[in-house]
Design a protein around this motif. Structure first.
Motif, mmCIF file in Angstrom:
data_model
loop_
_atom_site.group_PDB
_atom_site.id
_atom_site.type_symbol
_atom_site.label_atom_id
_atom_site.label_comp_id
_atom_site.label_asym_id
_atom_site.label_seq_id
_atom_site.Cartn_x
_atom_site.Cartn_y
_atom_site.Cartn_z
ATOM 1 N N GLY A 50 90.303 58.014 12.232
ATOM 2 C CA GLY A 50 89.261 58.982 11.907
ATOM 3 C C GLY A 50 88.247 59.192 13.001
ATOM 4 O O GLY A 50 87.444 60.127 12.936
ATOM 5 N N GLU A 51 88.253 58.351 14.031
ATOM 6 C CA GLU A 51 87.329 58.496 15.154
ATOM 7 C C GLU A 51 87.997 59.276 16.288
ATOM 8 O O GLU A 51 89.228 59.297 16.404
ATOM 9 C CB GLU A 51 86.879 57.126 15.662
ATOM 10 C CG GLU A 51 86.149 56.275 14.644
ATOM 11 C CD GLU A 51 84.718 56.744 14.401
ATOM 12 O OE1 GLU A 51 84.297 57.743 14.999
ATOM 13 O OE2 GLU A 51 84.023 56.102 13.583
ATOM 14 N N MET A 52 87.186 59.910 17.127
ATOM 15 C CA MET A 52 87.699 60.681 18.260
ATOM 16 C C MET A 52 87.817 59.773 19.485
ATOM 17 O O MET A 52 86.884 59.026 19.805
ATOM 18 C CB MET A 52 86.782 61.860 18.554
ATOM 19 C CG MET A 52 86.658 62.837 17.393
ATOM 20 S SD MET A 52 85.575 64.239 17.778
ATOM 21 C CE MET A 52 86.569 65.079 19.027
ATOM 22 N N SER A 53 88.944 59.851 20.173
ATOM 23 C CA SER A 53 89.191 58.943 21.293
ATOM 24 C C SER A 53 88.159 59.096 22.411
ATOM 25 O O SER A 53 87.885 58.130 23.133
ATOM 26 C CB SER A 53 90.603 59.167 21.850
ATOM 27 O OG SER A 53 90.755 60.488 22.332
ATOM 28 N N GLU A 54 87.582 60.276 22.571
ATOM 29 C CA GLU A 54 86.571 60.455 23.612
ATOM 30 C C GLU A 54 85.335 59.590 23.346
ATOM 31 O O GLU A 54 84.555 59.299 24.254
ATOM 32 C CB GLU A 54 86.136 61.924 23.692
ATOM 33 C CG GLU A 54 85.429 62.427 22.447
ATOM 34 C CD GLU A 54 85.130 63.911 22.488
ATOM 35 O OE1 GLU A 54 84.151 64.331 21.852
ATOM 36 O OE2 GLU A 54 85.873 64.655 23.169
#
Length: 401
Positions: free
Chosen positions: A385-389
């Protein structure tokens, strides 16, 4: 208007020397590799009061000048108070378990860690038995009146306190502490000199939980008589030049290590705490944004998985635990819980020391190999659910065998 500038240059400069304060380790050396001689340039720094035309002349006339940047004020990457009620009754602490430090056979033995921060309260029981070399760059004397550096040092290599394992690399027993932030803050010139000192003193891992103070620099320029718009413009350019200067410095440090003119050195820095998710995200701040410096974001644990800390800046290379981190409290014998990318950064420093120990034992220790192992071993499995950036390669992990 004359303003202090940092001049980064090599030992082949033919200018006859700069007039300002100079420092730099004599690390030039010839090493024979594959029947060829490789010259490692000596890093030198001068700090001079210069105007714009003087900066251009120095750069145009001296090929050995690698970078010139105005000395910008530094600031702590201020942590937030953690939740003391989260202190568990049993070990290991969530952060120690999340990075695998509790099960790794490596503990950072033989690796020299350097913390560049507010100093250290060396009397704290977390540092009992550790050889600590201190150097003050602020003019205020050694010690830690703020407490930030003590907490970071406790995370990186502190011994157990009150039954809690707080430190990652618990067998790192010969460490460096550079005080670059004091009551009157500090400057990027101090930080450059501190990095040089750390390299000269044999540091393998340099950890920096600090950033450059852009608003503070604008204010300084205005107080010196510069118009507000001009001050903002100059500060923006100074910000950019400092990023490039730290890139050049990190490149030189890496070059020296590759030429065997110094030990392998890895520089790690906090990404910053300026974001406020979900409202907005701020990009990694300098010096962490500079190429060759490992930028660190902060992660937390909610009982089921990992999450990106709401304050953690985006665009990081990798991440470490940065929520509810127990570590040494300065001017006491106890512990304090803090949140921040400042806390995540010494976790990465400790894990880097573990990997360095493993690579040393295999005769494979050099900067590129350490960087590769740090990045490849990161885990993003529990970051759904988190963005890799926002977390980069993921949570750093200790070597397992």
């Amino acid at each position: 208007m004359k303003i202090n500038h940092i001049i980064l240059y090599t030992d082949k400069s033919t200018t006859g020397g700069f007039r300002g304060r100079t420092s730099g380790p004599s690390l030039s050396k010839l090493s024979k590799k594959m029947d060829k001689f490789v010259v490692a340039p000596e890093i030198k720094v001068a700090v001079e009061q210069l105007e714009g035309d003087q900066v251009r002349r120095i750069q145009d006339r001296n090929r050995e000048v690698l970078a010139i940047a105005p000395a910008m004020p530094l600031k702590l990457i201020k942590p937030f108070r953690g939740t003391e009620s989260t202190r568990p009754e049993s070990q290991p602490l969530w952060n120690i378990k999340a990075i695998g430090a509790d099960t790794s056979p490596y503990q950072g033995a033989g690796v020299r860690i350097c913390i560049l921060d507010t100093g250290i309260d060396r009397s704290h029981p977390a540092f009992a038995g550790i050889r600590i070399t201190e150097k003050d760059f602020t003019g205020e004397g050694n010690g830690d009146t703020e407490g930030h550096g003590t907490h970071c040092a406790g995370v990186a290599f502190g011994r157990d306190v009150s039954g809690y394992r707080i430190g990652v690399a618990r067998e790192a027993d010969n460490v460096l502490i550079g005080k670059v932030l004091g009551k009157n803050a500090g400057g990027s010139d101090m930080l450059v000199n501190a990095v040089q000192w750390a390299v000269k003193e044999g540091a393998n891992i340099i950890s920096m939980s600090l950033g450059m103070d852009f608003p503070g620099f604008v204010e300084e320029l205005e107080l010196a008589g510069m118009h507000k718009e001009a001050a903002i413009s100059f500060a923006l350019e100074g910000y950019r030049k400092n990023v490039l200067l730290f890139e050049s410095l990190a490149d030189l440090v890496t070059t020296q290590a590759h030429a065997e003119a110094s030990q392998p050195v890895t520089i790690i820095a906090a990404a910053g705490n300026e974001s406020a998710r979900p409202d907005y995200k701020i990009a990694v701040s300098p010096p962490a944004v500079s190429r060759q410096i490992i930028s660190v974001g902060a992660l937390g644990w909610n009982g089921k998985g990992l999450y990106v800390a709401p304050f953690s800046n985006t665009g990081v290379m990798l991440s470490g635990p940065g929520m509810d981190i127990l570590s040494a409290e300065a001017n006491s014998t106890g512990l304090i819980s803090l949140n921040g990318t400042s806390m995540a950064t010494p976790h990465v420093a400790g894990i880097a020391a573990m990997w360095a120990e493993k690579l040393m034992k295999k005769n494979q220790f050099h900067t590129n190999m350490l960087h590769s192992n740090l990045m490849v071993s990161c885990d993003d499995e529990l970051l759904s659910g988190e963005m890799s950036e926002d977390y980069g390669s993921g949570m750093i992990k200790a070597p397992v065998n």
